[in-house]
Design an enzyme around this catalytic site. Sequence first.
Site, PDB file in Angstrom:
ATOM      1  CG  MET A  59      -1.586   1.283   1.490  1.00 22.84           C
ATOM      2  SD  MET A  59      -2.560   1.468   3.006  1.00 22.84           S
ATOM      3  CE  MET A  59      -2.672  -0.094   3.741  1.00 22.84           C
ATOM      4  N   PRO A  60       0.887   2.020  -1.080  1.00 24.16           N
ATOM      5  CG  PRO A  60       1.000   2.605  -3.324  1.00 24.16           C
ATOM      6  CD  PRO A  60       0.257   1.751  -2.366  1.00 24.16           C
ATOM      7  CB  ILE A  61       1.912   5.694   2.967  1.00 21.84           C
ATOM      8  CG1 ILE A  61       1.102   4.473   3.390  1.00 21.84           C
ATOM      9  CG2 ILE A  61       1.584   6.907   3.834  1.00 21.84           C
ATOM     10  CD1 ILE A  61       1.437   3.968   4.774  1.00 21.84           C
TER      11      ILE A  61
END
Length: 74
Positions: A1-3
């Site tokens: 999950m890109p943050i």
Amino acid sequence: MPIIQVQVIKGRSVEQIRDFIAHVTEVAAKDLEVNPEQVRVIVTEIEDTHWGAGGLPIKEYRRQKALEESNKIN
């Protein structure tokens, strides 16, 4: 999950921040080949008194740059 964490100088409208989050999400999802629902964007607003450039608070820096540009024109 890109943050994705972004810091901006305080003063933009809710609509500008919303549009920015949507755009960053779209680009990240495409480029990283993930679903948009997996992308998280955190926007932190910083007071201009707490933001500096060139050794000066940002307001003074901008004022100095504007003066320099004005002197170039004249």
